[in-house]
Write a protein that holds these residues in place. Sequence first.
Motif: not given
Lengths: 79, 79
Positions: B4-23
Amino acid sequence: MKARIHITLKNGVLDPQGKAIETTLSHLGFAGVGDVRQGKYIELELDETDREKAHATVDAMCSQLLANTVIENYAIEIE
Amino acid sequence: MKARIHITLKNGVLDPQGKAIETTLSHLGFAGVGDVRQGKYIELELDETDREKAHATVDAMCSQLLANTVIENYAIEIE
């Protein structure tokens, strides 16, 4: 509280991304790899302090927005 | 063995998908949600039976294909 959500395609639903990864891994020389499935992983912070309420809230988020429950399963971890 | 592999953006890297979900969650009426980050989750089957070799193989897959190590971190679980 922090919530971690795994969204995966249901068994039997075609996963073209997974297939593409499998084919490319084989072309790169990785043998014996099978059954590759790609899903989504979402982390979020909640102001909620009650574990059960947090779980219920995230469950509602998944069914309303994050997962397509026709073709996807989701699993929630609260910590 | 299953990996099982989790791939996540590093801290400080903008995450537009995450922002869209949040909004969108906020528009749907979910209050107190913050720090949403979306990553990838990959499951695969390996013929390998040795745990350490399996880990090393999956590590090579991640650095060569699955993750963009400039902006992404990855975590591997073998079971």
